[in-house]
Design an enzyme around this catalytic site. Sequence first.
Site, PDB file in Angstrom:
ATOM      1  CG  ASN A   1     -55.060 -67.638   5.678  1.00  0.00           C
ATOM      2  OD1 ASN A   1     -54.854 -68.807   5.335  1.00  0.00           O
ATOM      3  ND2 ASN A   1     -56.233 -67.210   6.093  1.00  0.00           N
TER       4      ASN A   1
ATOM      5  CB  THR B   1     -46.862 -46.132 -42.039  1.00  0.00           C
ATOM      6  OG1 THR B   1     -47.133 -45.665 -43.360  1.00  0.00           O
ATOM      7  CG2 THR B   1     -45.906 -45.171 -41.353  1.00  0.00           C
ATOM      8  CG  HIS B   2     -50.631 -48.104 -43.601  1.00  0.00           C
ATOM      9  ND1 HIS B   2     -51.900 -48.167 -43.071  1.00  0.00           N
ATOM     10  CD2 HIS B   2     -50.232 -46.808 -43.444  1.00  0.00           C
ATOM     11  CE1 HIS B   2     -52.247 -46.963 -42.644  1.00  0.00           C
ATOM     12  NE2 HIS B   2     -51.248 -46.121 -42.848  1.00  0.00           N
TER      13      HIS B   2
ATOM     14  CB  SER C   1     -38.288 -77.796 -43.468  1.00  0.00           C
ATOM     15  OG  SER C   1     -39.084 -78.728 -44.159  1.00  0.00           O
TER      16      SER C   1
ATOM     17  CE  LYS D   1     -38.704 -72.408 -45.003  1.00  0.00           C
ATOM     18  NZ  LYS D   1     -40.096 -72.746 -44.753  1.00  0.00           N
TER      19      LYS D   1
ATOM     20  CG  ASN E   1     -38.109 -72.788 -41.069  1.00  0.00           C
ATOM     21  OD1 ASN E   1     -38.084 -72.104 -42.090  1.00  0.00           O
ATOM     22  ND2 ASN E   1     -38.489 -74.043 -41.059  1.00  0.00           N
TER      23      ASN E   1
ATOM     24  CD  GLU F   1     -41.919 -68.954 -37.056  1.00  0.00           C
ATOM     25  OE1 GLU F   1     -41.981 -68.637 -38.244  1.00  0.00           O
ATOM     26  OE2 GLU F   1     -41.690 -70.127 -36.696  1.00  0.00           O
TER      27      GLU F   1
ATOM     28  CE1 TYR G   1     -55.593 -68.449   1.463  1.00  0.00           C
ATOM     29  CE2 TYR G   1     -57.335 -69.827   2.390  1.00  0.00           C
ATOM     30  CZ  TYR G   1     -56.200 -69.691   1.613  1.00  0.00           C
ATOM     31  OH  TYR G   1     -55.672 -70.780   0.978  1.00  0.00           O
TER      32      TYR G   1
ATOM     33  CD  GLN H   1     -53.951 -74.733  -2.681  1.00  0.00           C
ATOM     34  OE1 GLN H   1     -53.854 -74.772  -1.468  1.00  0.00           O
ATOM     35  NE2 GLN H   1     -54.422 -75.742  -3.389  1.00  0.00           N
TER      36      GLN H   1
ATOM     37  CE  LYS I   1     -48.687 -71.354  -3.067  1.00  0.00           C
ATOM     38  NZ  LYS I   1     -48.721 -72.510  -2.121  1.00  0.00           N
TER      39      LYS I   1
HETATM   40  N1  ARG Z   1     -51.734 -73.667   0.277  1.00  0.00           N
HETATM   41  C1  ARG Z   1     -52.510 -72.628   0.830  1.00  0.00           C
HETATM   42  C2  ARG Z   1     -52.552 -71.441  -0.144  1.00  0.00           C
HETATM   43  O1  ARG Z   1     -51.702 -71.352  -0.977  1.00  0.00           O
HETATM   44  C3  ARG Z   1     -51.943 -72.177   2.138  1.00  0.00           C
HETATM   45  C4  ARG Z   1     -52.872 -71.396   2.976  1.00  0.00           C
HETATM   46  C5  ARG Z   1     -53.910 -72.281   3.542  1.00  0.00           C
HETATM   47  N2  ARG Z   1     -54.807 -71.554   4.359  1.00  0.00           N
HETATM   48  C6  ARG Z   1     -56.026 -72.034   4.691  1.00  0.00           C
HETATM   49  N3  ARG Z   1     -56.746 -71.246   5.440  1.00  0.00           N
HETATM   50  N4  ARG Z   1     -56.469 -73.161   4.263  1.00  0.00           N
HETATM   51  O2  ARG Z   1     -53.407 -70.625  -0.103  1.00  0.00           O
END
Ligand code: ARG
Length: 448
Positions: A110, A155-156, A278, A284, A286, A291, A318, A323, A326
């Site tokens: 953790n 403006t507008h 296009s 065209k 573009n 965009e 935790y 997870q 990430k």
């Molecule tokens: N892959 C896990 C995460 O990103 C790692 C930590 C895992 N910890 C646990 N107590 N299972 O959170």
Amino acid sequence: MKLWDKGHVPLDERIERFTVGSDFALDQNLVLYDCLASIAHAKMLQKIHVLKPAEFKMLQKELVAVINLDKKGLFKMQQQDEDVHTKIENHLTKKLGDLGKKIHTARSRNDQVLADLRLYSKRELQLIIASLLELSSALLHLAKRNEFVPMPGYTHTRQAMPSSIGLWVGSFVESLLDDLRLLWGAYDLNNQNPLGSAAGYGVALPIDRQLTTKLLGFKKLQNNTLYVQSGRGKIESVILSALLQVNIDLGRLASDLILFSSPEFNFVRLPEEFCTGSSMMPHKQNPDVLELMRGKSAMMQGYLIQIINVINGMYSGYHRDLQLTKEPLMQGLALEKDCLDIFALVAAKIKVNRAAASKACRLELFATDKALELAEKGLPFRDAYRVIAESKFDFVADPVENVKRKTHLGAPGNQCLGMAEKQILEHRQKLREERKNFERAIAGLTRL
Ligand code: ARG
């Protein structure tokens, strides 16, 4: 082997696939940082006599070897590895036997994953800040070269008052420089050491968290062990909120450029090599690149919302849901780098059609200034307003002279672009120092 394996029943394969998900692949980005954090942790274990100096040396050497394997693409994460922490500990145990089994003393995955992510985000933010500075410089250059070139101010989406290319482009420079302050704020929050919070509740060993803070080059220690854990996702969302501000600016500038480069306006020209065509309409050219730039801020919002929704209402401590923060973090950081680099290319090549921008200033655009002239001579403004409104707007006006006459702070004739230039230099200096500190920490940890 799973780090949590107790020699009982093996985990159901389908549950393994579900719990690991794409996390093992994302962790490929964290190999370097996991090794660095492990070296710092091992050094600290040596200091508190859990490891002997020779044992630290052996662990350090093996971890540096992993960094080098990873650089060559030879330390590949696979689903059965579960995560980068597991893979590296297994690798150390395979290479060093019982010594490998000692590295996890007084830490949890953790706090490991948090340390990895902080270091990862730090490097990515440094790259993003560098790109943002590049873009700001390119835009500042464009603003300076066209400081007093008149164009209508809207403006507008209707002509309002005389403006200048410098004021228009300069407004984005100033806005991006404000975003940069937000980014540094996120950078500073992220620059705190989470290592040693372990599973969130501390350990009954005299670990030295200040030492790992210093070794890893963090600015400060993140103190409360439970807050460190509950704070996962918080710093990530602060980072993405700052990035979102940048994207909103980029999207709005992209919109302006799309409009002003259209044949109807023709104030600016995009280089042909940046325009797509296009499949059907032969004529065209573009602005797809712009965009998409505009659309990407919607994606950044999506990443931010994903993170916020994972942490909102979560109990302290935790939880594996964390997870899932990430991937959006990594996607957001990657998206930003891409957008900034592409926009810097575009900004450096934009051509201003000065004659068209100037010619577009219709006479009524000067109506307000004319009313103000009368007011300056003593006519109450409301009466002056009426006089001009009832006139045929057939006054003589020189757009350049008009732009230059507005000299109060921040007006078209006095934009203080030098201030932006100075700020860019200061940010560059701060970035150089941050990069140097980080590189110094990495060199210190990996020096054998
Ligand atoms: N892959 C896990 C995460 O990103 C790692 C930590 C895992 N910890 C646990 N107590 N299972 O959170």
